[in-house]
Design a protein around this motif. Sequence first.
Motif, mmCIF file in Angstrom:
data_model
loop_
_atom_site.group_PDB
_atom_site.id
_atom_site.type_symbol
_atom_site.label_atom_id
_atom_site.label_comp_id
_atom_site.label_asym_id
_atom_site.label_seq_id
_atom_site.Cartn_x
_atom_site.Cartn_y
_atom_site.Cartn_z
ATOM 1 N N SER A 108 0.806 -1.465 0.342
ATOM 2 C CA SER A 108 0.417 -0.436 0.080
ATOM 3 C C SER A 108 0.754 1.454 0.542
ATOM 4 C CB SER A 108 -1.391 0.121 0.893
ATOM 5 O OG SER A 108 0.004 0.224 2.637
ATOM 6 N N GLY A 109 1.680 1.768 0.311
ATOM 7 C CA GLY A 109 2.826 2.330 0.550
ATOM 8 C C GLY A 109 2.828 2.832 -0.747
ATOM 9 N N PHE A 110 3.060 1.957 -1.448
ATOM 10 C CA PHE A 110 3.427 2.094 -2.833
ATOM 11 C C PHE A 110 2.198 3.139 -3.717
ATOM 12 C CE2 PHE A 110 2.420 1.729 -7.638
ATOM 13 C CZ PHE A 110 3.658 2.021 -8.526
ATOM 14 N N PHE A 111 1.318 2.491 -2.992
ATOM 15 C CA PHE A 111 0.046 3.958 -4.175
ATOM 16 C C PHE A 111 -0.395 5.162 -3.847
ATOM 17 C CE2 PHE A 111 -0.716 -0.957 -4.949
ATOM 18 C CZ PHE A 111 -1.016 -0.972 -6.017
ATOM 19 N N GLU A 112 0.137 5.834 -2.118
ATOM 20 C CA GLU A 112 -0.146 6.714 -1.795
ATOM 21 C C GLU A 112 0.212 7.513 -2.784
ATOM 22 O OE1 GLU A 112 0.204 7.428 2.716
ATOM 23 O OE2 GLU A 112 0.838 9.112 1.224
ATOM 24 N N PRO A 113 1.935 7.704 -2.639
ATOM 25 C CA PRO A 113 1.923 9.092 -4.242
ATOM 26 C C PRO A 113 2.246 8.561 -5.428
ATOM 27 C CG PRO A 113 4.291 7.436 -3.195
ATOM 28 C CD PRO A 113 2.916 6.743 -2.775
ATOM 29 N N LEU A 114 1.004 7.320 -6.193
ATOM 30 C CA LEU A 114 0.500 7.333 -7.157
ATOM 31 C C LEU A 114 -0.713 7.758 -7.688
ATOM 32 C CD1 LEU A 114 1.128 5.995 -9.976
ATOM 33 C CD2 LEU A 114 0.081 3.725 -8.853
ATOM 34 N N PHE A 115 -1.704 7.836 -6.066
ATOM 35 C CA PHE A 115 -2.646 7.807 -6.220
ATOM 36 C C PHE A 115 -3.041 9.701 -6.401
ATOM 37 C CE2 PHE A 115 -4.759 4.339 -3.963
ATOM 38 C CZ PHE A 115 -5.164 3.492 -5.247
#
Lengths: 307, 271
Positions: free
Chosen positions: B42-49
């Motif tokens: 999930s740590g990867f998705f935050e900046p992606l969102f």
Amino acid sequence: MSDALVQARGLRKSFGAVEAVRGIDVDVAPGEVFGFLGPNGAGKSSTMRMIACVSPRSAGTLSVLGMDPGVDGPRIRARIGVVPQLDNLDAELSVRENLEIYGRYFGLPRRHVKEKAAELLEFAQLTERAGDTVEELSGGMKRRLTIARSLVNDPELLLLDEPTTGLDPQARHLLWDRLYRLKREGVTQIVTTHYMDEAEQLCDRLVVMDGGVIAAEGSPAELIGRYSTREVLELRFDPEHRPTAEALERHAERVEELPDRFLLYTVDGERTHGDVVGAGFVPLSSLVRRSSLEDVFLRLTGRTLVD
Amino acid sequence: MSAPAAPALWRLLPAGSYAGRARMMMVRSATASRRTWLAFVSGFFEPLFYLLAMGTGLGSLVGDLPGPDGQPISYAAFIAPGLLAASAMNGAVFDSTYNVFFKLHYARLYDSMLATPLGPVDVALGEIGWALLRGGLYATAFLSVMAGFGLIESPWALLALPAALLVAFAFAAIGMAATSFMRSWQDFDLVTLAVLPMFLFSTTFYPLSVYPRWLQIVVECLPLYHAVELMRGLTTGVVGAGLLGHLAYFVVMVVVGVVIAARRLDRLLLR
């Protein structure tokens, strides 16, 4: 005793103004099971933490495995096993991983810890639970796992801080059996406990601690012989007809008055019981038993150990 | 078993507290994360969102912004390096504050480790090292996404990865040092109070020029500002001596953080 595994002289530990350990001398010989007996707050755990090299001493000398904990902490810790008072298993790892990863902290090779973990799971009777998380284990199983974990480096010295506190009788007996097996294998153990029966079961030699000092030292039998009589007669009376301790004193070597009963220290409990009844005191109930370390503690400190 | 020959930095650290085995802490963390892979991913998705929502959504309204050298760049290309820096910070801060506090006071995990040859310095370095490894993976993934969206303008962007690691190291070290002073969960409101405004105002979403001068000075003191400017310089290829200044800022943070964290852990764990 120069070949002592642990030697303390005038050992002290203070936390600010509070002195938890106030100058104790201890010698633990190789292969023996040595006990620290005493109530909560007696200084047992502070002493254990100093021996385990995780608490710098405030004064005195201490040598563990011939080394100074203040200088060689990591080297000493590599050769001892520690079972803390409260289980601190790694909840994020499985039962097996708890053993394997712990072994890696000691720098043991991966293959070695794998074999060792399998062996210890067997020892702790946890082989079937190897893949479970720690949370799924019962209290007794967690305790066994903690003990198994402390053996991962084949320690020469095992420190057990209240190993069976909070366990049911069955779990305690299983643990005692495991500790006894370790003793036969020659592992030196230092145990703290506030359970008399545990100290009598496990310890070759023990010290009674109270208020940060050592009140007495010896084997369980020696201590009982020195500070108590062979038998104890316990008498309970109807509160209305309760005699004074002075009235009972001439029938026994010593009398302890507890809130709910009298303890009469004597060589022959049955005979004393006859004497007391003959003198006109009729107890509601009576019990003759062998002296225990509980009596030693009562004698030394004037208090019962676990209230 | 004994500590390796001591370089200068180690002399500032407590003696006998380092067994040279911080790596084993990372082995432990890696093993544990297999069970919690979802949180890990999930740590990867935050900046992606954020990149999708702000860069594409807001970006269509904002249009182009002036880049570090004044040349116009797309809004997405402007905020992407900012988000890279912010995610390096957020991951490191989360790992080194909440997680460390829990392990320190509730799981008593470090107490169990100190019964082995590991010392407080192994613990500190191992935890920081793990936060770095994690941050490094996220940064790599995010940089790949940036490349996929065509937001990378220069081969200098390759250096954004080590830069992100340095930034994460600095925040993890400071975070761990701060955690060692915390007494209860309430104190963590202070972490949010420090991190959230920093995330919003450190030129992550708009350039420094929008602020009045006094606020610019405040922002220029914040660590995340230096991280964002460092990343933006690298991904847009506007590289100058100024970037070295940003780097120096983080080197100082690392040294101060590690020394304080190790000393405090020593006092907390070896009572």
